[in-house]
Design an enzyme around this catalytic site. Structure first.
Site, short mmCIF file in Angstrom:
data_model
loop_
_atom_site.label_atom_id
_atom_site.label_comp_id
_atom_site.label_asym_id
_atom_site.label_seq_id
_atom_site.Cartn_x
_atom_site.Cartn_y
_atom_site.Cartn_z
N CYS A 88 0.19 10.82 1.55
CA CYS A 88 -0.06 9.64 0.71
C CYS A 88 -1.51 9.56 0.25
CB CYS A 88 0.30 8.37 1.47
SG CYS A 88 2.02 8.37 1.99
N HIS A 112 -2.37 2.83 -2.96
CA HIS A 112 -1.20 3.68 -2.79
C HIS A 112 -0.01 2.77 -2.54
CE1 HIS A 112 1.83 6.13 -1.08
NE2 HIS A 112 1.62 5.71 0.15
N ASN A 152 8.14 4.37 -2.77
CA ASN A 152 6.89 5.04 -2.38
C ASN A 152 6.98 6.50 -2.85
OD1 ASN A 152 4.99 6.54 -0.90
ND2 ASN A 152 5.07 5.14 0.85
#
Ligand code: ACO
Length: 349
Positions: A114, A276, A306
């Site tokens: 991430c 993020h 995500n």
């Protein structure tokens, strides 16, 4: 030394939309549970036999390159961030390079999950600043949907992730007050197995974890899956959700403040925070902790889930296309993820 600026940005998401209700057809979950815990309403899934992590990356890269006013032939270095590469090896950077017909230049894969885009941005920044490269293509791309557990056992992880890609072209600028002002990278390997995809891997059955966190009893493996791994279904990502949540809400604000303080700035100076897109609850917690208004934070996890290394460039591109990131704006990007790794970047657009 020159500053590096984002000269072009693009994103691409697959056409197929998968809603929370679609997921209820294959696993025991509900739209209400998913929205309440994560904010996600739907995500995109790549098309099998037609799309992959590298092909999504190419589509995003083509847009970024065009918007930078260059052609693919002008790119002099490629950085590709992903946790879902097409192959175990080689990485996606060379696959993207081949598809774009720009063989010969350097192509680097990074594995920072991430935080991959922020890490990649920092690497690109160093190359551009020192004058080594003039057009660095940085891509974040993921196809999670081909590697998730769609049974009820995998629901805590599977409902969160989606597929997509984002890309930027970094170029030098003479304006010392614009472009990337600073980047800040961190990691703590004590948490390596808290959010991980262990197999296939060459751990050789070695106990790699710390006393505190332990390590699942893995059969000896390699770059292949053994029969026991198949039987035990040890080939899916695992996540200790609460541990991730706890660290994320601590590290996001810390690393954002680190970027601002390094540059003598405050939260009120931020025109747009691009976190993020881990989980809407995490972003909301961070926003509240830093006292930011709604118009200072961009969230799009509701639509895409995500997308790991792709989430920041997708969100940044959307915000820019919507006119919410304008020349002179102060943009802060921040990430936290598997590793654990975390980082931030401050840009004067
Ligand atoms: N649908 C329905 N029920 C579910 C689902 C699901 N998709 N997933 C888990 N559950 C159930 C569990 O089985 C459990 O049931 P039980 O009480 O009968 O045992 C119950 O819901 C609660 O499970 P928990 O895991 O304790 O749920 P929690 O409240 O911690 O929420 C979540 C889970 C959403 C993952 C949360 O921990 C979280 O937000 N963590 C942050 C993780 C994250 O955002 N990761 C993103 C990727 S990492 C990154 O990008 C940084």
């Amino acid at each position: 030394m020159k500053n590096a600026k984002i000269a072009g940005i693009g994103y691409y998401v697959p056409e197929k939309i998968v809603t929370n209700n679609d997921l209820t057809k294959v696993m025991d979950t509900s739209d209400e549970w998913i929205q309440e815990r994560t904010g996600i309403k739907e995500r995109r899934y790549a098309e099998k036999h037609k799309e992959s992590t590298s092909t999504l990356g190419v589509k995003a890269a083509e847009i970024a390159i065009e918007r930078a006013g260059i052609t693919a032939a002008d790119v002099d270095f490629i950085i590709f961030a992903t946790l879902s590469p097409d192959y175990y090896f080689p990485g996606c950077a060379v696959l993207l390079q081949r598809q774009m017909g720009i063989q010969g230049i350097g192509a680097l894969d990074i594995r920072n999950q991430c935080s991959g885009f922020v890490y990649g941005l920092s690497i690109a920044d160093q190359f551009v600043k020192t004058g080594m490269y003039k057009n660095v293509l940085l891509v974040g791309s993921e196809v999670h949907s081909f590697g998730l557990d769609f049974s009820t056992k995998g629901r805590n992880v599977t409902v969160i992730f989606g597929d997509g890609a984002g890309a930027v072209v970094l170029q030098p600028t003479d304006d010392k007050k614009s472009g990337i002002l600073s980047t800040h990278l961190h990691a703590d390997g004590d948490y390596a197995e808290k959010l991980a995809y262990l197999n296939p891997g060459c751990h050789g059955g070695v106990h790699l974890g710390t006393e505190e966190f332990g390590y699942p009893d893995q059969e000896f493996g390699g770059a292949y899956l053994t029969e026991k791994m198949w039987q035990d279904e040890q080939y899916y990502p695992n996540m200790e959700g609460q541990a991730v949540f706890k660290m994320a809400v601590q590290k996001f604000p810390e690393v954002i403040m680190e970027a601002l303080q390094t540059n003598g700035l405050e939260t009120k100076d931020v025109d747009m925070l691009i976190p993020h897109q881990a989980n809407l609850r995490i972003s909301q917690f961070v926003q509240k902790r830093l006292g930011l208004r709604d118009d200072q934070v961009w969230n799009n996890i509701q639509k895409y889930g995500n997308t790991t290394a792709a989430s920041i460039p997708i969100a940044l591109c959307e915000a820019w296309e919507a006119g919410k990131v304008k020349d002179g704006d102060l943009v802060c990007m921040a990430a936290f993820g598997s590793g654990f790794t975390w980082g931030s970047a401050l840009i004067r657009w």
